[in-house]
Design a protein around this motif. Structure first.
Motif, PDB file in Angstrom:
ATOM      1  N   GLY A 253      -7.467 -11.429   6.341  1.00  0.00           N
ATOM      2  CA  GLY A 253      -8.425 -10.435   6.826  1.00  0.00           C
ATOM      3  C   GLY A 253      -7.934  -9.007   6.714  1.00  0.00           C
ATOM      4  N   ALA A 254      -6.630  -8.829   6.493  1.00  0.00           N
ATOM      5  CA  ALA A 254      -6.080  -7.470   6.434  1.00  0.00           C
ATOM      6  C   ALA A 254      -6.394  -6.845   5.085  1.00  0.00           C
ATOM      7  CB  ALA A 254      -4.572  -7.513   6.663  1.00  0.00           C
ATOM      8  N   PHE A 255      -7.226  -5.818   5.089  1.00  0.00           N
ATOM      9  CA  PHE A 255      -7.509  -5.093   3.860  1.00  0.00           C
ATOM     10  C   PHE A 255      -6.611  -3.862   3.832  1.00  0.00           C
ATOM     11  CE2 PHE A 255     -12.189  -6.606   3.137  1.00  0.00           C
ATOM     12  CZ  PHE A 255     -11.761  -7.908   3.243  1.00  0.00           C
ATOM     13  N   THR A 256      -6.268  -3.412   2.635  1.00  0.00           N
ATOM     14  CA  THR A 256      -5.363  -2.263   2.540  1.00  0.00           C
ATOM     15  C   THR A 256      -6.009  -1.017   3.132  1.00  0.00           C
ATOM     16  OG1 THR A 256      -6.267  -1.818   0.353  1.00  0.00           O
ATOM     17  CG2 THR A 256      -4.198  -3.059   0.451  1.00  0.00           C
ATOM     18  N   ASN A 257      -5.162  -0.170   3.722  1.00  0.00           N
ATOM     19  CA  ASN A 257      -5.621   1.149   4.138  1.00  0.00           C
ATOM     20  C   ASN A 257      -5.274   2.118   3.004  1.00  0.00           C
ATOM     21  OD1 ASN A 257      -6.513   0.430   6.770  1.00  0.00           O
ATOM     22  ND2 ASN A 257      -4.386   0.378   7.454  1.00  0.00           N
ATOM     23  N   MET A 258      -6.255   2.844   2.524  1.00  0.00           N
ATOM     24  CA  MET A 258      -5.980   3.741   1.395  1.00  0.00           C
ATOM     25  C   MET A 258      -5.178   4.950   1.871  1.00  0.00           C
ATOM     26  SD  MET A 258      -9.690   3.577  -0.423  1.00  0.00           S
ATOM     27  CE  MET A 258      -9.293   4.720  -1.743  1.00  0.00           C
ATOM     28  N   VAL A 261      -6.692   8.410   1.587  1.00  0.00           N
ATOM     29  CA  VAL A 261      -7.681   8.709   2.622  1.00  0.00           C
ATOM     30  C   VAL A 261      -6.974   9.056   3.928  1.00  0.00           C
ATOM     31  CG1 VAL A 261      -9.537   7.709   4.022  1.00  0.00           C
ATOM     32  CG2 VAL A 261      -9.480   7.314   1.551  1.00  0.00           C
ATOM     33  N   THR A 262      -5.906   8.326   4.231  1.00  0.00           N
ATOM     34  CA  THR A 262      -5.162   8.592   5.468  1.00  0.00           C
ATOM     35  C   THR A 262      -4.740  10.054   5.530  1.00  0.00           C
ATOM     36  OG1 THR A 262      -4.314   6.347   5.334  1.00  0.00           O
ATOM     37  CG2 THR A 262      -3.243   7.802   6.907  1.00  0.00           C
ATOM     38  N   GLU A 264      -6.063  12.664   4.113  1.00  0.00           N
ATOM     39  CA  GLU A 264      -7.188  13.569   4.340  1.00  0.00           C
ATOM     40  C   GLU A 264      -7.721  13.462   5.768  1.00  0.00           C
ATOM     41  OE1 GLU A 264      -9.968  14.440   1.482  1.00  0.00           O
ATOM     42  OE2 GLU A 264      -8.699  13.942  -0.239  1.00  0.00           O
ATOM     43  N   VAL A 265      -7.762  12.243   6.282  1.00  0.00           N
ATOM     44  CA  VAL A 265      -8.282  12.079   7.644  1.00  0.00           C
ATOM     45  C   VAL A 265      -7.327  12.717   8.649  1.00  0.00           C
ATOM     46  CG1 VAL A 265      -8.916  10.390   9.424  1.00  0.00           C
ATOM     47  CG2 VAL A 265      -9.624  10.027   7.065  1.00  0.00           C
ATOM     48  N   PHE A 291     -11.286   7.639  -6.034  1.00  0.00           N
ATOM     49  CA  PHE A 291     -11.321   6.743  -4.867  1.00  0.00           C
ATOM     50  C   PHE A 291     -11.931   5.431  -5.312  1.00  0.00           C
ATOM     51  CE2 PHE A 291     -11.470  10.788  -2.348  1.00  0.00           C
ATOM     52  CZ  PHE A 291     -10.263  10.589  -1.691  1.00  0.00           C
ATOM     53  N   LEU A 396     -13.889  -5.092  -3.245  1.00  0.00           N
ATOM     54  CA  LEU A 396     -13.773  -4.023  -2.256  1.00  0.00           C
ATOM     55  C   LEU A 396     -13.462  -2.684  -2.935  1.00  0.00           C
ATOM     56  CD1 LEU A 396     -13.717  -3.282   0.796  1.00  0.00           C
ATOM     57  CD2 LEU A 396     -11.230  -3.360   0.601  1.00  0.00           C
ATOM     58  N   ARG A 400     -15.653   0.682  -2.857  1.00  0.00           N
ATOM     59  CA  ARG A 400     -15.101   1.974  -2.444  1.00  0.00           C
ATOM     60  C   ARG A 400     -15.486   3.059  -3.433  1.00  0.00           C
ATOM     61  NH1 ARG A 400      -9.066  -0.199  -0.624  1.00  0.00           N
ATOM     62  NH2 ARG A 400      -9.552  -0.420   1.596  1.00  0.00           N
TER      63      ARG A 400
ATOM     64  N   GLY B  74     -16.926  -0.407   1.970  1.00  0.00           N
ATOM     65  CA  GLY B  74     -16.307   0.522   1.020  1.00  0.00           C
ATOM     66  C   GLY B  74     -16.139   1.941   1.519  1.00  0.00           C
ATOM     67  N   GLU B  76     -14.049   3.879   3.273  1.00  0.00           N
ATOM     68  CA  GLU B  76     -12.709   3.958   3.847  1.00  0.00           C
ATOM     69  C   GLU B  76     -12.531   5.214   4.696  1.00  0.00           C
ATOM     70  OE1 GLU B  76     -10.471   1.633   3.772  1.00  0.00           O
ATOM     71  OE2 GLU B  76      -8.597   2.648   4.268  1.00  0.00           O
ATOM     72  N   GLN B  80     -11.325   4.987   8.541  1.00  0.00           N
ATOM     73  CA  GLN B  80     -10.082   5.575   9.060  1.00  0.00           C
ATOM     74  C   GLN B  80     -10.348   6.626  10.131  1.00  0.00           C
ATOM     75  OE1 GLN B  80      -6.834   6.490   6.489  1.00  0.00           O
ATOM     76  NE2 GLN B  80      -7.088   4.646   5.249  1.00  0.00           N
ATOM     77  N   ASN B 107      -9.799  -8.703  14.043  1.00  0.00           N
ATOM     78  CA  ASN B 107      -9.094  -8.601  12.771  1.00  0.00           C
ATOM     79  C   ASN B 107      -8.682  -7.166  12.455  1.00  0.00           C
ATOM     80  OD1 ASN B 107      -8.394  -9.596   9.946  1.00  0.00           O
ATOM     81  ND2 ASN B 107      -9.924  -8.029   9.507  1.00  0.00           N
TER      82      ASN B 107
END
Lengths: 441, 265
Positions: A253-258, A261-262, A264-265, A291, A396, A400, B74, B76, B80, B107
């Motif tokens: 269930g763990a999808f990558t965190n981009m 994006v991190t 920029e956020v 992206f 996914l 994105r 999609g 992201e 975040q 999850n």
């Protein structure tokens, strides 16, 4: 050493050279992908490889296909010991160079014969499953044309190789009985002794001719088959190992965190950040990455290796809830499309005069938006894959791209995004009403 | 008979004002907060916690979408932003342990928040209920469920995604009920059709809706109850049962509701 040894050496050399060249090309194509760090937890990775690739643990989820596949796999691995002897004999002009092992040699040769027969029978059953019984996952639309031919060719190849091996053994046994010079009395022949009667009453020269004929057919067949691999889904016999080694170890269930994006956020959320600040030295020269994924070079190398590892068995698709309810999405097709596009992209790179940019992309030219939006992200495909291939990560990444580069999500999803952004919930409820439930009857 | 005792739902802010901290944060989730059907699950779980005098708190209006549907669709950026805002709130309250009735929040909080700075112990309510039984803090007997035929639909984000298969099944067995498995269960469980943000859009063209396919499979086991542990699966299966006009015979229930009812809470 005679002329035949020289010809043999040339054949082996040419086969190895050609194969090496094609492997290097595939590696180059895989490395066109973006970087992803899978260098961690090596002991866990070795264990995964041992369990899934070497131990075939996910194959046996379907017992019939799993059992037959293990027979073919064991046959392939073990009979290769015999190929080693054949190559040495071919190069040095010896015959049965390992015969000095005595009883152990008899045991080896005997088990090769039994395995060869089992492989042969399994391949015949596989052919029947594909062409007569027509099991659904083997006759779906994406299998039309080359994929279907490829699958049958592989099976026919293996049947021919095993037949040649057993006939060669039978002829050899006959020659041993006839006391032919050079044919040392060694080995056990539990299967081919039944074939030896085919050579009854033939002259020694004729049997010699057959023995040599089958010998050459068998070994040239193996060299040919080796060179067929890079063009075929059968390449999985090699990539199964790195593919499982580098597979995802996190919970499904763990999808990558981009990361992009991190950054920029964090910048947006940091009250002290100067969003107009000039980028750090060197950063400005880098072309910003897209992206998500529009084409194969936006995917990472593990995803591209996945595509070359896929052997199109269709277990993913046969467990996919979208596919099983008649939607266009087929996870197997996602992998086949990725490989096909990557081959095309690589070929464009090789044709120097042509820019790799041919106006085509993985998105739309291969994989349609309708397929991408049908996915429920349930991980049935990744669970089903006997080689730990991850079609979901490609789906996914392409979503994105659609959302973050093209703002092309389906309308209802855009509404959901707006609600999350404004109300902190996917529906249009006020965030201030979030605790109202506690006072409702 | 409707139990009229009001439920006690302290918020983190109230706890903090009193200088206290809860043993667990109950992450309610959007469905659990706003969806009429899912709110019943939320309240059932709170009744159990109240019954045990379990020291818990909710974030209340300070809770926001975990970002799961945005991420799977999609988006992201939106994910975040949601994640970091939630993490900031929870870190400010020094949250250590979270329980949630939604496998999607479970999850995301468990697997995707750590990298963004949110390090919590996250458990699903079925896991918490089972460990409370194991510890002897919570006792259940079958009550109205004794001998009932119950099939469990594995939520993808609880089952395959995080390999929680046993806790919900143990709970059913604790209810003295007969657990009947569907053909596709546990790691090969078939999706209800809601995941990956499908809940919020019309399905693509096909021959059948995913929830109908799954409901048919569940009904093949001839169950009295289809149990599940996810508010979205609950909606999909409930719709499926209605579509098959079986709502009189077959109930779709969350395990928290069943425990609360069995204990007459």
């Amino acid at each position: 050493m005679g002329i035949s040894n020289l010809i043999f050496a040339l054949c082996v050399g040419a086969a190895a050279f050609l194969f090496g060249k094609n492997v290097i090309k595939i590696k180059r194509n895989i490395m066109l992908g973006r970087d992803i760090d899978r260098s961690d937890r090596s002991s866990e990775r070795w264990k995964t490889m041992a369990r899934v690739a070497l131990g075939q643990s996910k194959m046996v989820v379907r017992p019939v296909a799993g059992f037959l596949h293990i027979l073919v796999y064991l046959g392939f691995v073990i009979i290769n010991i015999e190929v080693l002897e054949i190559v040495i004999d071919g190069l040095l002009g010896t015959h049965r160079v390992f015969a000095f092992m005595g009883g152990f040699y008899d045991f080896l040769i005997g088990s090769f014969e039994i395995l060869a027969l089992l492989v042969l029978v399994s391949c015949v059953i596989f052919l029947i499953r594909r062409n007569v019984v027509q099991i659904k996952r083997f006759v779906m639309k994406e299998m039309d044309g080359w994929p279907k031919t490829d699958a049958n060719l592989i099976l026919i190849f293996e049947i021919l190789l095993m037949s040649a091996f057993l006939l060669m053994q039978g002829a050899d046994l006959t020659l041993q009985k006839l006391g032919a010079a050079h044919y040392i009395q060694a080995g056990a022949y539990p299967v081919s002794s039944f074939l030896a009667s085919l050579f009854d009453g033939m002259s020694m020269e004729a049997v010699l001719g057959f023995e040599r004929g089958f010998w050459w057919f068998h070994i040239l067949g193996i060299l040919g088959f080796l060179n067929y691999l890079p063009y075929s889904k059968h390449f999985h016999i090699i990539l199964a190992f790195p593919n499982t080694y580098y597979s995802k170890l996190e919970p499904k269930g763990a999808f990558t965190n981009m990361e992009s994006v991190t950054k920029e956020v964090q910048m947006m959320m940091d009250p002290n950040a100067d969003s107009f600040a000039a980028p750090a030295e060197g950063v400005a020269d880098e072309e910003p990455q897209r992206f998500g994924a529009k084409d194969v070079n936006d995917l990472n190398w593990v995803q591209l290796m996945n595509a070359y590892s896929c052997t199109e068995c269709g277990r993913c698709t046969s467990e996919c809830p979208a596919n099983q309810t008649g939607k266009l999405l087929s996870p197997r097709k996602i992998m086949m499309d990725t490989r096909d596009r990557l081959e095309e992209y690589g070929a464009n790179l090789d044709a120097k005069e042509k820019n790799p940019d041919d106006g085509k992309y993985l998105l739309d030219n291969y994989i349609t938006r309708e397929e991408l939006w049908a996915c429920t992200s349930c991980n049935a495909c990744t669970q089903a894959c006997p080689l730990n291939i991850d079609p979901l990560s490609i789906i996914l990444d392409m979503r994105r791209y659609l959302v973050m580069e093209e703002s092309a999500a389906p309308t209802e999803l855009n509404t959901m995004f707006t609600n999350v952004e404004n109300n902190g919930a996917p529906w249009q409820f006020s965030a201030m009403d979030r605790l109202n439930w506690k006072d409702e009857a | 008979m409707e139990n009229t005792t009001r439920i006690q739902v302290p918020t983190m802010a109230e706890m903090m004002a009193k200088g206290e901290s809860p043993d667990v944060l109950f992450w309610v989730g959007c469905a659990g907060s706003f969806d009429d059907r899912a709110k019943k699950i939320t309240k059932a779980f709170v009744k159990i916690l109240n019954h045990l005098d379990y020291k818990f708190a909710v974030l209340g209006t300070e809770e926001s979408c975990s970002g799961d549907p945005a991420k799977r669709a999609g988006n992201e950026f939106l994910f975040q932003m949601q994640a970091m805002a939630n993490i900031e709130v929870m870190n400010a309250y020094e949250v250590k342990r979270i329980v949630t009735t939604c496998p999607h929040c479970f999850n995301t909080l468990k697997n995707e928040y750590p990298e963004l700075g949110g390090h919590f112990e996250v458990i699903h309510h079925t896991q918490m209920l089972q460990s409370l039984i194991d510890e002897g803090r919570l006792t259940v007997d079958g009550g109205v469920y004794k001998g009932k035929k119950i099939t469990f639909h594995d939520p993808c984000y609880l089952g395959r995604a995080n390999e929680v298969y046993q806790a919900p099944r143990s709970l059913i067995q604790n209810l003295d009920a007969e657990l009947v498995e569907m053909k596709r269960c546990k790691s090969r469980g078939f999706c209800c059709g809601a995941g990956g943000a499908q809940m919020f859009k019309e399905p693509e063209k096909g021959s059948k809706d995913v929830n109908i396919e799954r409901t048919e499979e569940a009904l093949e086991t001839k169950p009295d109850i289809i149990a599940t542990g996810c508010p979205f699966c609950n909606t999909m299966m409930t719709d499926g049962v209605k579509n098959k006009e079986k709502e009189e015979q077959v109930k779709v229930l969350d395990l928290a509701e069943m425990i609360a009812t069995a204990k007459d809470l």
